[in-house]
Design a protein around this motif. Structure first.
Motif, PDB file in Angstrom:
ATOM      1  N   LEU A 170       0.831  -1.213   0.000  1.00 33.17           N
ATOM      2  CA  LEU A 170       0.000   0.000   0.000  1.00 33.17           C
ATOM      3  C   LEU A 170       0.857   1.251   0.000  1.00 33.17           C
ATOM      4  O   LEU A 170       0.598   2.192  -0.770  1.00 33.17           O
ATOM      5  CB  LEU A 170      -0.919  -0.027   1.229  1.00 33.17           C
ATOM      6  CG  LEU A 170      -1.800   1.206   1.431  1.00 33.17           C
ATOM      7  CD1 LEU A 170      -2.779   1.350   0.276  1.00 33.17           C
ATOM      8  CD2 LEU A 170      -2.552   1.114   2.758  1.00 33.17           C
ATOM      9  N   LEU A 171       1.881   1.288   0.834  1.00 31.81           N
ATOM     10  CA  LEU A 171       2.743   2.467   0.909  1.00 31.81           C
ATOM     11  C   LEU A 171       3.494   2.689  -0.397  1.00 31.81           C
ATOM     12  O   LEU A 171       3.653   3.824  -0.854  1.00 31.81           O
ATOM     13  CB  LEU A 171       3.728   2.319   2.074  1.00 31.81           C
ATOM     14  CG  LEU A 171       3.122   2.341   3.480  1.00 31.81           C
ATOM     15  CD1 LEU A 171       4.198   2.091   4.520  1.00 31.81           C
ATOM     16  CD2 LEU A 171       2.428   3.682   3.744  1.00 31.81           C
ATOM     17  N   ALA A 172       3.947   1.591  -1.010  1.00 28.65           N
ATOM     18  CA  ALA A 172       4.655   1.722  -2.289  1.00 28.65           C
ATOM     19  C   ALA A 172       3.711   2.199  -3.384  1.00 28.65           C
ATOM     20  O   ALA A 172       4.073   3.027  -4.226  1.00 28.65           O
ATOM     21  CB  ALA A 172       5.284   0.382  -2.671  1.00 28.65           C
ATOM     22  N   GLY A 173       2.472   1.691  -3.362  1.00 28.93           N
ATOM     23  CA  GLY A 173       1.509   2.067  -4.395  1.00 28.93           C
ATOM     24  C   GLY A 173       1.052   3.508  -4.298  1.00 28.93           C
ATOM     25  O   GLY A 173       0.726   4.136  -5.311  1.00 28.93           O
ATOM     26  N   THR A 174       1.039   4.048  -3.076  1.00 30.06           N
ATOM     27  CA  THR A 174       0.599   5.436  -2.892  1.00 30.06           C
ATOM     28  C   THR A 174       1.761   6.427  -2.907  1.00 30.06           C
ATOM     29  O   THR A 174       1.541   7.630  -2.721  1.00 30.06           O
ATOM     30  CB  THR A 174      -0.160   5.569  -1.558  1.00 30.06           C
ATOM     31  OG1 THR A 174       0.689   5.142  -0.484  1.00 30.06           O
ATOM     32  CG2 THR A 174      -1.432   4.735  -1.575  1.00 30.06           C
ATOM     33  N   ALA A 179      11.464   4.757  -3.116  1.00 30.13           N
ATOM     34  CA  ALA A 179      12.014   3.630  -3.863  1.00 30.13           C
ATOM     35  C   ALA A 179      13.247   3.065  -3.187  1.00 30.13           C
ATOM     36  O   ALA A 179      13.479   1.847  -3.185  1.00 30.13           O
ATOM     37  CB  ALA A 179      12.339   4.074  -5.291  1.00 30.13           C
ATOM     38  N   ALA A 180      14.047   3.949  -2.580  1.00 26.83           N
ATOM     39  CA  ALA A 180      15.269   3.496  -1.913  1.00 26.83           C
ATOM     40  C   ALA A 180      14.976   2.670  -0.669  1.00 26.83           C
ATOM     41  O   ALA A 180      15.854   1.950  -0.179  1.00 26.83           O
ATOM     42  CB  ALA A 180      16.127   4.699  -1.532  1.00 26.83           C
TER      43      ALA A 180
END
Length: 401
Positions: A170-174, A179-180
């Motif tokens: 969820l955190l990556a999608g929002t 990215a690091a």
């Protein structure tokens, strides 16, 4: 009539199976379960081969190791649970089939994860697998009072971590997870996954069967070797599309097959069942260490696919990089196999100098590529592994070190 553990009835109480159960082997359901992993392993190996051929081996390696960890850990979770609690009734079979469906969803998500870092398919496949696995552990906790706390700890640990994986997605999608930070987050969650069995079994040990576990690991090794053969055959098909059969092609293809045969021989030189029975306290090192062994076997297949394909195509990868794509995982397999089996072996299978010496030679051989070509390097790698087998099989004249 009460159901038996042969699957002849509808319902059987989920009891801990005996540690010393005679003639315990892999069940037909376990073999079917393994087949679902063929699809996932084939997908991640093919993707890594493309990355090597496109000269993106290092960046592709990170995605390969992450996705392969997901595949391996899903297989591990089921295998060790089944060794302790397989009662083969209808409920057990249905929940296992739910886990199989999750593996297939995971496999479908491998290309997106490897190419674009999109782990939605892999994560949702894991969610489906975890529904089946956690349900199995809850049932074991209810029906096996002696190990209730252990089973409920497994269920709670895997549930919480699955929530962690969903939160990461969820955190990556929002865009709230830089990215690091994605790889470090993956590492942290993976380490916590590995810690769940260590924490859960502090209350009471599960009754996994040593010879059954050794057989299951051997079967998965064969699956990975089969995938390596398939990967090499893809390279053969690609090479034949643009060129006729010539000397380098035959040498690479034949030597690659010999290399895979040699790796199979090395793995099964020292059966692990007896060692696991006598040294159960070292099972974590043995079981977890196989992640590197299994990943190395899959990577060898990817490297061989590219080595064969380059005989008929001009690839972006340099000849040296292609040689190391075979040599590095082969050397890693040799060293890790020795390190993982040494703690449970009654005596060393080979002289301590033989394994690191062979691994060092394997890593140096690609430097000879300008003189002998890729085909010559692959042939020399195969010869080196065959020589190691000879050294192991040759009785030592002096006392073992």
């Amino acid at each position: 009539m009460a159901a038996q553990t042969t699957g002849s009835g509808i319902r059987a109480r989920m009891r801990a199976r005996p540690i010393d159960e005679p003639h315990r082997g892999a069940s037909p359901l376990e073999l079917l379960f393994d087949l679902t992993f063929v699809v996932a392993v084939a997908a991640v190996t093919a993707r890594f081969a493309h990355d090597i051929a496109d000269a993106h081996a290092m960046s592709g390696l990170v995605a390969f190791l992450q996705v392969f960890f997901a595949i391996w850990w899903a297989w591990m979770n089921f295998t060790w649970f089944a060794s302790s609690y397989d009662n083969d009734d209808v409920g057990y079979r249905l929940l296992t089939m739910v886990q199989m469906a999750g593996v297939l969803v995971l496999a479908a998500g491998v290309p997106a994860a490897a190419e674009d870092g999109d782990y939605r398919g892999v994560t949702f496949g894991y969610l489906l697998m975890r529904v089946g696995l956690v349900s199995q552990w809850i049932r074991a906790g209810i029906e096996d009072p002696a190990r209730r706390r252990t089973a409920f700890r497994y269920a709670a640990g895997f549930t919480l971590l699955q929530a962690g994986w969903l939160l990461r997605l969820l955190l990556a999608g929002t865009g709230n997870l830089p990215a690091a930070a994605e790889v470090p987050a993956f590492v942290v969650l993976s380490v916590l996954e590995l810690a769940v069995p260590l924490w859960a079994e502090r209350t009471a040990r599960t009754t996994w069967h040593p010879h059954h576990i050794a057989e299951r690991y051997g079967l998965f090794t064969i699956i990975l070797l089969g995938e390596s053969v398939l990967a090499a055959s893809r390279g053969v098909a690609g090479a034949l599309e643009t060129s006729a059969v010539d000397g380098p092609f035959v040498l690479v293809a034949g030597s690659g097959l010999v290399l895979l045969f040699a790796l199979w021989w090395l793995y099964f030189l020292a059966p692990a069942g007896q060692g696991l029975r006598d040294r159960r306290h070292r099972s974590y090192l043995w079981g977890y260490g196989h992640y590197g062994i299994f990943a190395a076997l899959a990577a060898v297949g990817a490297g061989l696919e590219v080595a064969v394909e380059q005989t008929g195509h001009d690839l972006a990868a340099s000849p040296l990089a292609i040689c190391y794509a075979v040599a590095v995982p082969a050397a890693a397999f040799i060293v890790l196999l020795w390190l993982v089996h040494a703690p449970i072996a009654a005596q060393p299978a080979a002289h301590p100098a033989a394994v690191p010496g062979c691994a060092a030679a394997v890593l140096l051989l690609p430097l000879a590529e300008p003189l002998i070509g890729i085909a010559g390097v692959v042939a020399a790698l195969a010869a080196g592994c065959v020589l190691l087998i000879v050294l192991v099989l040759t009785p030592a004249r002096g006392p073992a070190v």
